[in-house]
Design a protein around this motif. Structure first.
Motif, PDB file in Angstrom:
ATOM      1  N   SER A 533      38.310  39.529  46.672  1.00 24.78           N
ATOM      2  CA  SER A 533      38.434  40.336  45.454  1.00 24.78           C
ATOM      3  C   SER A 533      38.469  39.449  44.215  1.00 24.78           C
ATOM      4  O   SER A 533      37.885  39.788  43.175  1.00 24.78           O
ATOM      5  CB  SER A 533      39.717  41.185  45.512  1.00 24.78           C
ATOM      6  OG  SER A 533      39.646  42.128  46.565  1.00 24.78           O
ATOM      7  N   ALA A 534      39.149  38.308  44.325  1.00 22.02           N
ATOM      8  CA  ALA A 534      39.238  37.406  43.189  1.00 22.02           C
ATOM      9  C   ALA A 534      37.859  36.901  42.790  1.00 22.02           C
ATOM     10  O   ALA A 534      37.522  36.845  41.603  1.00 22.02           O
ATOM     11  CB  ALA A 534      40.158  36.239  43.530  1.00 22.02           C
ATOM     12  N   LEU A 535      37.063  36.564  43.788  1.00 24.04           N
ATOM     13  CA  LEU A 535      35.734  36.042  43.461  1.00 24.04           C
ATOM     14  C   LEU A 535      34.786  37.138  42.993  1.00 24.04           C
ATOM     15  O   LEU A 535      33.901  36.891  42.175  1.00 24.04           O
ATOM     16  CB  LEU A 535      35.145  35.284  44.653  1.00 24.04           C
ATOM     17  CG  LEU A 535      35.454  33.775  44.574  1.00 24.04           C
ATOM     18  CD1 LEU A 535      36.903  33.514  44.895  1.00 24.04           C
ATOM     19  CD2 LEU A 535      34.556  32.978  45.489  1.00 24.04           C
ATOM     20  N   LEU A 536      34.990  38.351  43.501  1.00 20.53           N
ATOM     21  CA  LEU A 536      34.208  39.469  42.971  1.00 20.53           C
ATOM     22  C   LEU A 536      34.540  39.705  41.496  1.00 20.53           C
ATOM     23  O   LEU A 536      33.651  39.995  40.686  1.00 20.53           O
ATOM     24  CB  LEU A 536      34.497  40.734  43.786  1.00 20.53           C
ATOM     25  CG  LEU A 536      33.854  40.805  45.177  1.00 20.53           C
ATOM     26  CD1 LEU A 536      34.403  41.998  45.953  1.00 20.53           C
ATOM     27  CD2 LEU A 536      32.335  40.907  45.050  1.00 20.53           C
ATOM     28  N   ALA A 537      35.824  39.580  41.167  1.00 20.84           N
ATOM     29  CA  ALA A 537      36.227  39.708  39.768  1.00 20.84           C
ATOM     30  C   ALA A 537      35.559  38.628  38.923  1.00 20.84           C
ATOM     31  O   ALA A 537      35.044  38.907  37.833  1.00 20.84           O
ATOM     32  CB  ALA A 537      37.752  39.602  39.648  1.00 20.84           C
ATOM     33  N   LEU A 538      35.561  37.420  39.450  1.00 15.17           N
ATOM     34  CA  LEU A 538      34.945  36.316  38.720  1.00 15.17           C
ATOM     35  C   LEU A 538      33.454  36.565  38.501  1.00 15.17           C
ATOM     36  O   LEU A 538      32.937  36.357  37.399  1.00 15.17           O
ATOM     37  CB  LEU A 538      35.138  35.009  39.496  1.00 15.17           C
ATOM     38  CG  LEU A 538      34.409  33.791  38.944  1.00 15.17           C
ATOM     39  CD1 LEU A 538      34.917  33.447  37.561  1.00 15.17           C
ATOM     40  CD2 LEU A 538      34.569  32.600  39.882  1.00 15.17           C
ATOM     41  N   ASP A 539      32.772  37.026  39.535  1.00 14.58           N
ATOM     42  CA  ASP A 539      31.330  37.265  39.399  1.00 14.58           C
ATOM     43  C   ASP A 539      31.059  38.379  38.388  1.00 14.58           C
ATOM     44  O   ASP A 539      30.099  38.307  37.622  1.00 14.58           O
ATOM     45  CB  ASP A 539      30.737  37.633  40.759  1.00 14.58           C
ATOM     46  CG  ASP A 539      29.218  37.647  40.728  1.00 14.58           C
ATOM     47  OD1 ASP A 539      28.629  36.584  40.480  1.00 14.58           O
ATOM     48  OD2 ASP A 539      28.637  38.726  40.939  1.00 14.58           O
ATOM     49  N   THR A 540      31.916  39.391  38.391  1.00 15.27           N
ATOM     50  CA  THR A 540      31.755  40.486  37.429  1.00 15.27           C
ATOM     51  C   THR A 540      31.982  39.987  36.008  1.00 15.27           C
ATOM     52  O   THR A 540      31.255  40.363  35.071  1.00 15.27           O
ATOM     53  CB  THR A 540      32.747  41.621  37.755  1.00 15.27           C
ATOM     54  OG1 THR A 540      32.572  42.034  39.104  1.00 15.27           O
ATOM     55  CG2 THR A 540      32.515  42.808  36.846  1.00 15.27           C
ATOM     56  N   VAL A 541      32.967  39.130  35.826  1.00  7.82           N
ATOM     57  CA  VAL A 541      33.254  38.585  34.501  1.00  7.82           C
ATOM     58  C   VAL A 541      32.078  37.737  34.027  1.00  7.82           C
ATOM     59  O   VAL A 541      31.628  37.856  32.876  1.00  7.82           O
ATOM     60  CB  VAL A 541      34.548  37.749  34.537  1.00  7.82           C
ATOM     61  CG1 VAL A 541      34.725  36.982  33.238  1.00  7.82           C
ATOM     62  CG2 VAL A 541      35.751  38.653  34.771  1.00  7.82           C
ATOM     63  N   ALA A 550      35.824  44.621  36.860  1.00  5.91           N
ATOM     64  CA  ALA A 550      36.506  43.319  36.868  1.00  5.91           C
ATOM     65  C   ALA A 550      38.015  43.503  36.978  1.00  5.91           C
ATOM     66  O   ALA A 550      38.681  42.824  37.762  1.00  5.91           O
ATOM     67  CB  ALA A 550      36.158  42.541  35.609  1.00  5.91           C
ATOM     68  N   ILE A 551      38.571  44.439  36.204  1.00  2.05           N
ATOM     69  CA  ILE A 551      40.018  44.665  36.231  1.00  2.05           C
ATOM     70  C   ILE A 551      40.443  45.184  37.598  1.00  2.05           C
ATOM     71  O   ILE A 551      41.489  44.803  38.133  1.00  2.05           O
ATOM     72  CB  ILE A 551      40.419  45.636  35.111  1.00  2.05           C
ATOM     73  CG1 ILE A 551      40.213  44.959  33.753  1.00  2.05           C
ATOM     74  CG2 ILE A 551      41.864  46.094  35.265  1.00  2.05           C
ATOM     75  CD1 ILE A 551      40.343  45.884  32.572  1.00  2.05           C
ATOM     76  N   ALA A 552      39.633  46.052  38.195  1.00  5.46           N
ATOM     77  CA  ALA A 552      39.946  46.574  39.534  1.00  5.46           C
ATOM     78  C   ALA A 552      39.978  45.446  40.561  1.00  5.46           C
ATOM     79  O   ALA A 552      40.878  45.393  41.415  1.00  5.46           O
ATOM     80  CB  ALA A 552      38.920  47.627  39.936  1.00  5.46           C
ATOM     81  N   HIS A 553      39.007  44.535  40.484  1.00  3.48           N
ATOM     82  CA  HIS A 553      38.992  43.412  41.430  1.00  3.48           C
ATOM     83  C   HIS A 553      40.181  42.491  41.206  1.00  3.48           C
ATOM     84  O   HIS A 553      40.802  42.007  42.163  1.00  3.48           O
ATOM     85  CB  HIS A 553      37.682  42.624  41.287  1.00  3.48           C
ATOM     86  CG  HIS A 553      36.474  43.368  41.770  1.00  3.48           C
ATOM     87  ND1 HIS A 553      36.456  44.073  42.959  1.00  3.48           N
ATOM     88  CD2 HIS A 553      35.228  43.503  41.236  1.00  3.48           C
ATOM     89  CE1 HIS A 553      35.257  44.620  43.125  1.00  3.48           C
ATOM     90  NE2 HIS A 553      34.499  44.291  42.092  1.00  3.48           N
ATOM     91  N   PHE A 554      40.521  42.233  39.939  1.00  2.30           N
ATOM     92  CA  PHE A 554      41.697  41.413  39.659  1.00  2.30           C
ATOM     93  C   PHE A 554      42.957  42.078  40.200  1.00  2.30           C
ATOM     94  O   PHE A 554      43.846  41.403  40.738  1.00  2.30           O
ATOM     95  CB  PHE A 554      41.837  41.182  38.153  1.00  2.30           C
ATOM     96  CG  PHE A 554      41.006  40.048  37.612  1.00  2.30           C
ATOM     97  CD1 PHE A 554      41.107  38.783  38.149  1.00  2.30           C
ATOM     98  CD2 PHE A 554      40.131  40.260  36.565  1.00  2.30           C
ATOM     99  CE1 PHE A 554      40.345  37.738  37.647  1.00  2.30           C
ATOM    100  CE2 PHE A 554      39.369  39.225  36.056  1.00  2.30           C
ATOM    101  CZ  PHE A 554      39.468  37.955  36.603  1.00  2.30           C
ATOM    102  N   ALA A 555      43.049  43.388  40.059  1.00  2.27           N
ATOM    103  CA  ALA A 555      44.222  44.115  40.558  1.00  2.27           C
ATOM    104  C   ALA A 555      44.339  43.962  42.065  1.00  2.27           C
ATOM    105  O   ALA A 555      45.444  43.783  42.602  1.00  2.27           O
ATOM    106  CB  ALA A 555      44.129  45.593  40.173  1.00  2.27           C
ATOM    107  N   ASP A 556      43.214  44.021  42.771  1.00  2.00           N
ATOM    108  CA  ASP A 556      43.229  43.823  44.223  1.00  2.00           C
ATOM    109  C   ASP A 556      43.690  42.410  44.572  1.00  2.00           C
ATOM    110  O   ASP A 556      44.436  42.203  45.535  1.00  2.00           O
ATOM    111  CB  ASP A 556      41.837  44.068  44.806  1.00  2.00           C
ATOM    112  CG  ASP A 556      41.441  45.544  44.765  1.00  2.00           C
ATOM    113  OD1 ASP A 556      42.352  46.394  44.629  1.00  2.00           O
ATOM    114  OD2 ASP A 556      40.230  45.836  44.855  1.00  2.00           O
TER     115      ASP A 556
END
Length: 931
Positions: A533-541, A550-556
């Motif tokens: 999830s952290a890396l998905l957030a990073l890729d989205t950012v 991005a916020i949803a992935h960071f929350a996970d």
């Protein structure tokens, strides 16, 4: 130290030929004071002097030199020497003097009565009187010098003889010179002054200066000679002992002589418990304390105190709360005289005692380094922590020594891997090939999969960036390859951390995300899924596509029992705080995760730094500039203490954020001073250099260096584009670059930047970037379009915590309304802008809003020279129109839009009661008072 055997004693001026006094470097002042006593004795009055000094300070040599000078001046010289081995024999010193005096006074043909037969209680009175007659008779033949070297070692009978004659020779040409060890306990029967005769001149021999030390060592005056003098205290005996050991490149503070150690140890046997205290002081070094010395010596405190007191008085130990050996050469000499095993065991004991008292970790480790071949399992953690601190201080060599010592212990495979990787990091600073060998050795020692993955993660987290990061990524890759057989759950989190480290350390585009995504599809372990999830957030950012995703992935990634390691990674922490700054609940969760009791993995980052920085960023994003600056300033002081402000990415981020905060607060001088300290060449990482450029660009624009600031801001954009970073909220560089372009008269560039910013913000979808972009668009557009953009910006920002950006949008809208003649609207808008900007502490913005507000209020006030209530602006525009200027010419002259000119003219026609421009001249003439 003074030798116990002084050749040429006793000396008689009648039998010894005259010869030049020996050369004594640096002792000219002392010899001069002694020779000034010669005329007193030559004039028939007794005189005396005491030469006092510590071991080896040259008391004997100075006495011999004075004796030679006295012989040249016509003195009969008789010298005796006290000896430690003869101090219990009655009459030893007095016998030496008597025999010398008999050589002068007796008839050569007459038989002599040995003085030894007259000593002792039976013939005490006769012996004392006989000794006095010898002195009197010798003085009757001419001036007499009586010298007693090492008088503190004299036997009691001889001291009694000297005390007996002291009042009886006052009117005789007698000069008495005694040498004594400073601080030596007085004899139980006779004090030194009782032996010295009349009031003596006390001359203390102190250490030699640099020039004299250089002469003894055969060196030219300079730093080396000065260092040698410091290592020996300028003690001549120690300097002579040091000279043959002073090889090229040697450190004088590391040299010693086992012979000196043996001599000093032997001399300390005269004093109870002193030898044991001497050894303890040599082991303790700078850690010496009363308690530690007593414990190391194995001596009861009541017995240790008098021994330490005596050694302090003898100048063997420093007279301070830390009774160390006075000179490093003496300490090294005592250690050299100590068997290696004894020395190692005592260092191990010292380490344990210091650890139990809570001494600094570096001091405990210093003793562990010396405790070679001694098994100390508890010391491994001490050595590792001390190595970490040494590396933080820039001493990679010391860190390597600590870790190599740790490897001497019996370690589990996991601990050995950890120590080897930490050693690889330290050695990489001084010997990169050796570091690569350590990494391979660590991989070969891998036992448990989980332990190896944890250690590799720790190594990735412990490095700031640059070449260090490349080493960590290489090591992690090798470990991941070794663990790959365990499946994706075993290696997934490690691959995630490796990806983050590699993305953050590259100056170019990051590695492809899709290469990792395929490996994460089957993950089931919660920790591995959080990493995904952290890396998905990073890729989205990085793609800049969706704030919501991005916020949803960071929350996970923050959910569950997250240990926060991912968020401690510099690259990830910076992006996460940039995205989550407007999400208070997530910021609180992030800070709780980061607020751990242990020290951060990175040695340059102070404990608690990351949550402090995260809260500061959130406060700044919310417009609370004063509180944000307090967070940043307190944290910056801690980075300064570690010397990491300009090198550690977190330190650089803190500094850049503080500069940005100070610019908004109007503290331009402080911001300039801080930026002057930063190293823009060394800070070449993505975030460090980009944040610095952004902060400097904003400061330059704010302080009138618009062209340079504009270039800095454009450079930010180029770096982010090169790295593939499309997230518009990382640094809002386009908004400030567009303002700079407008100030430089580059309207087309400003419009282009504003359109690009709006496109990126719309795609991202968060309120802050969107409101900021709409505000910028309102500056580059005209008339109704500008007002609509600014109104939309205010609507968007009102739904976010971005108070400062909202105050900016309100200021721009109020200014536009004022220029368009909408003074009533402008006053209300600007009133809100002033209130909000003052609440944020943004003084420059508050001043500008207040000035616009005052201008709007003046515009509503009717001009004093007309009776129809025209405002000042309406009157000015009407006069220009009556003079024949077109609306375009009026707009250009007054820096207004044509639409604004039209609005003001319509108001003037209405108030003057005329249909249009043709009647304007006559109507204005009638409206003037007195016209």
């Amino acid at each position: 130290m003074d030798t116990e055997v002084n050749p040429e004693n006793p000396v008689s001026g009648a039998s010894v030929p005259k010869r030049p006094a020996p050369r004594l470097p640096g002792r000219e002042p002392e010899l001069s004071r002694l020779t000034r006593l010669f005329p007193v004795a030559l004039g028939g009055t007794a005189a005396s002097a005491v030469l006092a000094g510590e071991f080896g300070m040259g008391k004997s040599a100075t006495l011999r030199a004075a004796a030679a000078l006295a012989a040249d001046s016509g003195f009969t010289v008789a010298i005796a020497t006290g000896s430690r081995l003869e101090s219990h024999l009655p009459g030893g010193v007095a016998r030496q003097l008597a025999e010398a005096l008999q050589n002068v006074t007796a008839d050569p043909a007459a038989p002599r009565t040995p003085y030894t037969e007259q000593c002792g209680p039976a013939g005490e009175s006769e012996a004392l009187e006989h000794f006095f007659h010898l002195v009197r008779d010798a003085a009757g033949r001419g001036p007499l010098l009586l010298g007693i070297d090492n008088v503190h070692l004299s036997d009691a009978w001889s001291m009694r003889c000297l005390a007996y004659i002291r009042h009886r020779v006052l009117d005789l040409p007698v000069l008495i010179i005694l040498t004594a060890l400073i601080g030596h306990p007085p004899h139980r029967e006779v004090a030194l002054l009782e032996m010295a005769g009349c009031t003596p001149a006390t001359i203390t021999l102190n250490g030699l200066g640099d020039a004299a030390a250089a002469e003894i060592l055969g060196l030219a005056p300079g730093e080396l000679a000065s260092t040698c003098r410091e290592a020996t205290g300028g003690n001549p005996y120690l300097l002579h002992a040091l000279r043959p050991r002073l090889l090229p490149g040697a450190d004088p503070h590391a040299l010693g002589s086992s012979l000196i150690g043996q001599v000093l140890h032997t001399r300390m046997h005269e004093f109870p418990h002193a030898p044991a205290i001497l050894h303890a002081a040599a082991i303790a070094g700078e850690d010496a304390s009363f308690d530690l010395l007593a414990q190391l010596a194995g001596v009861d405190e009541l017995d240790a105190l008098p021994a330490i007191d005596t050694m302090v008085r003898l100048h063997v130990l420093d007279n301070s709360s830390r009774p160390m050996l006075s000179y490093s050469f003496v300490r090294n000499s005592v250690l050299k005289d100590m068997p290696q095993t004894t020395r190692a065991v005592n260092h191990a004991r010292a380490a344990k005692l210091l650890a139990e008292t809570g001494a600094p970790i570096e001091r405990v480790a210093a003793h562990l380094l010396e405790a070679t071949a001694i098994r100390i399992p508890w010391g491994v953690d001490v050595l590792r922590l001390s190595a970490r601190n040494a590396l933080s201080a820039g001493d990679a060599e010391l860190a390597s020594r600590h870790l190599r010592r740790a490897l001497d212990e019996r370690l589990s495979s996991g601990r050995r891997v950890a120590v080897l990787l930490q050693l690889a990091h330290a050695e990489f600073q001084v010997d990169p090939p050796a570091a690569a060998v350590r990494v391979r050795e660590a991989v070969d020692n891998i036992g448990r999969r989980e332990t190896a993955a944890f250690i590799a993660n720790a190594m990735l987290l412990s490095l700031c960036g640059g070449q260090d990061a490349r080493l960590a990524i290489s090591a992690a890759g090798q470990i991941a390859a070794r663990l790959d057989a365990g499946g994706p759950d075993a290696v997934g989190p490690l691959l995630s951390m490796t990806y983050l480290a590699e993305a953050g350390s590259r100056l170019g585009p990051p590695p492809e995300f899709r290469d990792f995504e395929e490996q994460w599809a089957p993950l089931t372990d919660p920790a591995a899924r959080r990493s995904r999830s952290a890396l998905l957030a990073l890729d989205t950012v990085r793609s800049g596509e969706s704030a919501q995703d991005a916020i949803a992935h960071f929350a996970d990634a923050l959910a569950g029992d997250s240990d926060g390691d991912l968020f401690e990674q510099h690259y990830f922490f910076t992006l996460a705080t940039a995205v989550l700054a407007d999400e208070p609940a997530h910021v609180d969760r992030l800070c709780r995760i980061l607020d751990v009791e242990r020290e951060p993995w990175d040695v340059h980052v102070p404990q608690g730094a990351l949550p402090t920085l995260a809260r500061g960023i959130a406060l700044q994003a919310g417009g609370d500039l004063q509180r944000a600056s307090v967070h940043f300033e307190s944290l910056l002081r801690r980075f300064d203490e570690r010397g990491a402000t300009t090198t550690c990415p977190v330190g650089v981020l803190c500094a850049a954020k503080l500069v940005e905060c100070w610019v908004d607060l109007g503290r331009f001088e402080a911001a300039t001073s801080l930026l002057d300290r930063m190293d823009f060449v060394a800070s070449q990482g993505l975030f460090t250099h980009t944040y610095l450029l952004y902060a400097r660009g904003r400061l330059r624009v704010a302080t009138g260096y618009t062209r340079f600031g504009f270039e800095d801001l454009l450079s930010c954009g180029r770096r982010l584009a090169h790295h593939g970073m499309r997230f518009p909220g990382f640094v809002p560089w386009r908004a400030h670059a567009a303002r700079a372009a407008l100030a430089l008269g580059q309207g087309e560039d400003a419009a282009r930047l504003a359109e690009e910013d709006l496109s990126a913000a719309t795609r991202w979808g968060a309120a802050r970037p969107l409101g900021t972009a709409l505000t910028t668009l309102g500056l580059v557009r005209e008339d109704d379009e500008a007002e609509r953009s600014l109104t939309k910006a205010i609507t968007a920002l009102s739904a976010s915590p971005a108070r400062l950006q909202l105050a900016t949008a309100l200021t721009e809208l109020g200014s536009l309304q004022s220029r368009h003649g909408q003074s009533e609207k402008a006053i209300e808008t600007l009133r809100q802008a002033v209130e909000l900007s003052e609440h944020c502490g943004a003084r420059p913005l508050a001043r500008r809003a207040a000035e616009e507000l005052r201008s709007s209020r003046r515009a509503l006030t009717p001009a004093k020279d007309n009776e129809h209530g025209l405002t000042r602006q309406e009157s000015r525009i009407a006069v220009m129109a009556a003079q024949g200027l077109t609306n375009r010419e009026i707009a250009t002259a007054l820096h207004l839009t044509r639409r604004t000119v039209e609005l003001h003219l319509s108001g003037a026609y209405r108030k003057l009661g005329i249909p249009g421009r043709a009647e304007l001249g006559g109507a204005l003439a009638k409206s003037h008072r007195g016209g």
